[in-house]
Design a protein around this motif. Structure first.
Motif, PDB file in Angstrom:
ATOM      1  N   ALA A   1      44.308  44.205  49.878  1.00 49.93           N
ATOM      2  CA  ALA A   1      45.381  44.672  48.995  1.00 49.93           C
ATOM      3  C   ALA A   1      46.161  43.508  48.403  1.00 49.93           C
ATOM      4  N   ASP A   2      46.098  42.362  49.067  1.00 52.32           N
ATOM      5  CA  ASP A   2      46.807  41.178  48.584  1.00 52.32           C
ATOM      6  C   ASP A   2      45.833  40.120  48.082  1.00 52.32           C
ATOM      7  N   ASP A   3      44.605  40.533  47.765  1.00 49.81           N
ATOM      8  CA  ASP A   3      43.585  39.597  47.296  1.00 49.81           C
ATOM      9  C   ASP A   3      43.997  39.002  45.953  1.00 49.81           C
ATOM     10  N   ASP A   4      43.554  37.770  45.683  1.00 51.41           N
ATOM     11  CA  ASP A   4      43.933  37.140  44.417  1.00 51.41           C
ATOM     12  C   ASP A   4      43.038  37.553  43.259  1.00 51.41           C
ATOM     13  N   ASP A   5      42.036  38.416  43.515  1.00 49.37           N
ATOM     14  CA  ASP A   5      41.135  38.882  42.466  1.00 49.37           C
ATOM     15  C   ASP A   5      41.533  40.294  42.026  1.00 49.37           C
ATOM     16  N   LEU A   6      41.749  40.470  40.728  1.00 54.25           N
ATOM     17  CA  LEU A   6      42.150  41.777  40.206  1.00 54.25           C
ATOM     18  C   LEU A   6      41.127  42.850  40.549  1.00 54.25           C
ATOM     19  N   GLY A   7      39.838  42.515  40.412  1.00 56.35           N
ATOM     20  CA  GLY A   7      38.801  43.500  40.690  1.00 56.35           C
ATOM     21  C   GLY A   7      38.843  43.998  42.110  1.00 56.35           C
ATOM     22  N   VAL A   8      39.079  43.122  43.068  1.00 56.78           N
ATOM     23  CA  VAL A   8      39.171  43.524  44.475  1.00 56.78           C
ATOM     24  C   VAL A   8      40.322  44.504  44.656  1.00 56.78           C
ATOM     25  N   ARG A   9      41.471  44.146  44.113  1.00 57.27           N
ATOM     26  CA  ARG A   9      42.653  45.000  44.300  1.00 57.27           C
ATOM     27  C   ARG A   9      42.461  46.369  43.656  1.00 57.27           C
ATOM     28  N   VAL A  10      41.942  46.398  42.428  1.00 53.41           N
ATOM     29  CA  VAL A  10      41.802  47.679  41.728  1.00 53.41           C
ATOM     30  C   VAL A  10      40.727  48.541  42.386  1.00 53.41           C
ATOM     31  N   LEU A  11      39.621  47.940  42.796  1.00 56.73           N
ATOM     32  CA  LEU A  11      38.575  48.723  43.456  1.00 56.73           C
ATOM     33  C   LEU A  11      39.062  49.303  44.774  1.00 56.73           C
ATOM     34  N   LEU A  12      39.862  48.552  45.507  1.00 58.21           N
ATOM     35  CA  LEU A  12      40.448  49.087  46.733  1.00 58.21           C
ATOM     36  C   LEU A  12      41.369  50.250  46.403  1.00 58.21           C
ATOM     37  N   ALA A  13      42.182  50.093  45.370  1.00 61.50           N
ATOM     38  CA  ALA A  13      43.093  51.159  44.962  1.00 61.50           C
ATOM     39  C   ALA A  13      42.337  52.400  44.492  1.00 61.50           C
ATOM     40  N   GLN A  14      41.236  52.205  43.787  1.00 65.53           N
ATOM     41  CA  GLN A  14      40.467  53.325  43.249  1.00 65.53           C
ATOM     42  C   GLN A  14      39.712  54.097  44.325  1.00 65.53           C
ATOM     43  N   ASN A  15      39.392  53.444  45.448  1.00 62.60           N
ATOM     44  CA  ASN A  15      38.435  54.045  46.380  1.00 62.60           C
ATOM     45  C   ASN A  15      38.964  54.358  47.775  1.00 62.60           C
ATOM     46  N   HIS A  16      39.918  53.608  48.269  1.00 60.11           N
ATOM     47  CA  HIS A  16      40.318  53.828  49.659  1.00 60.11           C
ATOM     48  C   HIS A  16      41.381  54.920  49.755  1.00 60.11           C
ATOM     49  N   PRO A  17      41.184  55.919  50.618  1.00 60.63           N
ATOM     50  CA  PRO A  17      42.149  57.023  50.698  1.00 60.63           C
ATOM     51  C   PRO A  17      43.530  56.598  51.181  1.00 60.63           C
ATOM     52  N   ASP A  18      43.621  55.450  51.863  1.00 57.32           N
ATOM     53  CA  ASP A  18      44.915  54.979  52.360  1.00 57.32           C
ATOM     54  C   ASP A  18      45.437  53.780  51.577  1.00 57.32           C
ATOM     55  N   ALA A  19      44.973  53.601  50.362  1.00 61.14           N
ATOM     56  CA  ALA A  19      45.493  52.510  49.539  1.00 61.14           C
ATOM     57  C   ALA A  19      47.003  52.649  49.430  1.00 61.14           C
ATOM     58  N   PRO A  20      47.756  51.591  49.740  1.00 61.97           N
ATOM     59  CA  PRO A  20      49.218  51.710  49.754  1.00 61.97           C
ATOM     60  C   PRO A  20      49.810  51.901  48.366  1.00 61.97           C
ATOM     61  N   ALA A  21      50.996  52.486  48.332  1.00 65.07           N
ATOM     62  CA  ALA A  21      51.662  52.802  47.069  1.00 65.07           C
ATOM     63  C   ALA A  21      51.886  51.551  46.226  1.00 65.07           C
ATOM     64  N   SER A  22      52.285  50.461  46.881  1.00 65.33           N
ATOM     65  CA  SER A  22      52.556  49.234  46.127  1.00 65.33           C
ATOM     66  C   SER A  22      51.305  48.725  45.432  1.00 65.33           C
ATOM     67  N   LEU A  23      50.156  48.844  46.094  1.00 70.21           N
ATOM     68  CA  LEU A  23      48.897  48.410  45.479  1.00 70.21           C
ATOM     69  C   LEU A  23      48.520  49.312  44.317  1.00 70.21           C
ATOM     70  N   LEU A  24      48.711  50.602  44.482  1.00 66.52           N
ATOM     71  CA  LEU A  24      48.354  51.544  43.422  1.00 66.52           C
ATOM     72  C   LEU A  24      49.173  51.278  42.159  1.00 66.52           C
ATOM     73  N   LEU A  25      50.468  51.080  42.335  1.00 62.17           N
ATOM     74  CA  LEU A  25      51.315  50.818  41.170  1.00 62.17           C
ATOM     75  C   LEU A  25      50.967  49.476  40.548  1.00 62.17           C
ATOM     76  N   ARG A  26      50.797  48.452  41.379  1.00 66.10           N
ATOM     77  CA  ARG A  26      50.448  47.132  40.844  1.00 66.10           C
ATOM     78  C   ARG A  26      49.139  47.190  40.068  1.00 66.10           C
ATOM     79  N   SER A  27      48.163  47.917  40.598  1.00 66.61           N
ATOM     80  CA  SER A  27      46.872  48.026  39.933  1.00 66.61           C
ATOM     81  C   SER A  27      47.017  48.718  38.588  1.00 66.61           C
ATOM     82  N   PHE A  28      47.825  49.779  38.539  1.00 67.32           N
ATOM     83  CA  PHE A  28      48.015  50.489  37.278  1.00 67.32           C
ATOM     84  C   PHE A  28      48.678  49.584  36.238  1.00 67.32           C
ATOM     85  N   LEU A  29      49.602  48.764  36.680  1.00 70.85           N
ATOM     86  CA  LEU A  29      50.313  47.886  35.751  1.00 70.85           C
ATOM     87  C   LEU A  29      49.439  46.748  35.245  1.00 70.85           C
ATOM     88  N   GLU A  30      48.502  46.282  36.092  1.00 72.87           N
ATOM     89  CA  GLU A  30      47.721  45.099  35.743  1.00 72.87           C
ATOM     90  C   GLU A  30      46.356  45.412  35.137  1.00 72.87           C
TER      91      GLU A  30
END
Length: 497
Positions: free
Chosen positions: A361-390
């Motif tokens: 969730a704190d990876d420096d690669d955008l693709g890693v963060r967004v794919l985690l947000a798109q796929n993991h059922p427990d992706a944290p809220a902060s990651l989901l919002l950050r992914s949507f913004l970026e």
């Protein structure tokens, strides 16, 4: 018969307004029942297809005399699939066809599976043509895994389609199955492993069957030589480069092929030898080097020595849960790799443990963060919002459907330059009434529509929008709309009729 799009296009302002009432989460049950009984087709379509319904309304839909009305409910992605499944034996093929066709969901989403007993009933009794579309998307993972050994023969026939993933014992059982159809289908798949049969049956001209065989089926040396020396069409050398049946000497030969597309395909092969890996690691083509850089036989040190560049313009989308889970150790190895593509691969795993979720969730690669947000059922809220913004690529909207997507604090984006981000203010229950009213006049139509449904919309503006050609539908769906107003609108419809 008009399509849903045509039905909506033909709806006038009063009908669209009533369709908003039909969607309103505060609409009284008696108003919904009256719309179901007397509303125009566009209203019944929206009511039955686009929302969760009270039990009494569901019961009325199931008994509704109009085939189209029941068919709309058959494709409702919001209701419990068990409710839709009550239409499994509907007397009209049109309704059954819509039940078999998976409901439409937000890009990247997946429809919830039908109950296993309903899916089995459909496989057992429906005409084959009704199950050729997207029905498979409604089959649960558990049923899919059990299909090759299921007690119902027609279900086992579907299970044969997993042939390449089945253990040898299961394949043998299907080849000796008591049911003739199961045996025939299993024998057909087994024939694909017979290179002599493939050689005899390989079409001489370019077609889907030929490409399928070249890519996936056992190839004789005669077939391979013909592709190497006289391919029927361009791209066939690259096609066989992926084929798992290639002999080692052919793999070595194709690793030095002048076509970089062939070398790129070869670079993905797990059976690639050390000498070929070393050669491809310094290939002049960057796509070949990138493909080789994720080879499972490479050490982290060897990967680091390769001059590769990871693309950032990829679509980072959701992945369905696989029928066979990856080895947890392999997933952990990829998650801890220095290579972004391997970490991206790990990020798509639905069963990633909490420590790796936190890490990626704190990876420096955008693709890693967004794919985690798109796929993991427990992706944290902060990651989901950050992914949507970026991330502004394909399936961005899917992020807002994830379980933990936040609602608080989104009013802060009401003046954001990106309209999709501005529209997030519609999700925040604390967005100020003045801000909500202002955004109903936003330059972007999607923002206007989203904020017209916000319960903090001032009542004078809400009343004004009920007569607005563009936003009446959304305004009538606003949960702050007074129930007396909704009843009056429904009564006016009855008087029009």
């Amino acid at each position: 018969m008009p399509t849903p799009e045509q039905i909506w296009a033909d709806a006038d302002l009063p009908a669209r307004r009533l369709a908003g009432v039909a969607l309103n989460p505060s609409a009284p049950e008696d108003a919904l029942l009256r719309l179901l009984a007397d509303g125009p087709l566009a209203v019944r379509m929206v009511l039955c297809r686009d929302r969760i319904l009270p039990d009494a309304v569901v019961d009325a839909v199931l008994e509704h005399p109009d085939t189209r009305t029941r068919s709309f409910f058959a494709r409702n992605p919001h209701v419990d699939p068990a409710q839709r499944a009550q239409l499994v034996d509907d007397p009209e093929w049109f309704v059954r066809a819509h039940l078999a066709d998976a409901p439409r969901v937000v890009a990247g989403g997946a429809p919830r599976p039908l109950p296993d007993e309903a899916a089995v009933r459909m496989i057992s009794t429906y005409e084959g043509e009704l199950l050729q579309g997207t029905f498979y998307r409604q089959i649960s993972t558990g049923l899919r895994r059990s299909m090759p050994t299921h007690p119902v023969a027609k279900v086992r026939c579907w299970g044969v389609g997993m042939w390449d993933l089945l253990p040898a014992g299961t394949q043998a059982a299907l080849l000796a199955d008591a049911d003739e159809d199961v045996r025939e289908r299993a024998e057909r798949h087994a024939r694909y492993e017979d290179s002599a049969w493939v050689e005899r049956e390989l079409p001489a001209r370019s077609c889907h069957a030929r490409w399928d065989m070249l890519l996936h089926r056992a190839l004789s040396r005669t077939v391979v030589n013909s592709v190497l020396t006289a391919p029927v069409t361009e791209g066939e050398r690259a096609a066989i480069a992926c084929n798992p049946s290639l002999h080692a000497d052919v793999v070595v030969l194709l690793a030095g092929d002048p076509d970089p597309a062939v070398r790129e395909r070869i670079a993905h092969r797990p059976d690639l030898g050390p000498a070929e890996r070393r050669a491809l690691a310094t290939d002049p083509d960057p796509k070949v080097r990138l493909a080789l850089s994720v080879h499972p036989e490479l050490s982290e040190g060897e990967r680091a020595e390769i001059d590769y560049e990871v693309p950032m313009n990829d679509c980072f989308h959701s992945h369905p849960e696989p029928s066979v889970h990856r080895d947890p150790q392999d997933v952990r190895r990829d998650a801890n790799s220095s290579h972004p593509l391997l970490r991206r691969k790990a990020a798509t795993d639905h069963y990633l443990p909490p420590d790796l979720v936190e890490r990626l969730a704190d990876d420096d690669d955008l693709g890693v963060r967004v794919l985690l947000a798109q796929n993991h059922p427990d992706a944290p809220a902060s990651l989901l919002l950050r992914s949507f913004l970026e991330y502004d690529g394909h399936e961005r909207a899917h992020l807002t459907t994830r379980p933990n997507f936040p609602t608080t604090g989104l009013a802060a984006f009401a003046d954001h330059q990106d309209p999709e981000v501005r529209a997030l203010a519609a999700r925040d229950p604390e967005t100020a009434p003045a801000t909500v009213a202002r955004l109903t006049r936003d330059p972007d139509p999607a923002v206007r529509a989203a904020l017209a449904r916000h319960p903090n919309l001032p009542q004078p503006r809400l009343a004004e929008l009920l007569d607005d050609e563009e936003l009446a539908h959304e305004a009538a769906a606003n949960p702050a709309l007074d129930s007396e107003v909704m009843h009056r609108l429904v009564t006016m419809q009855g008087q029009r009729e």
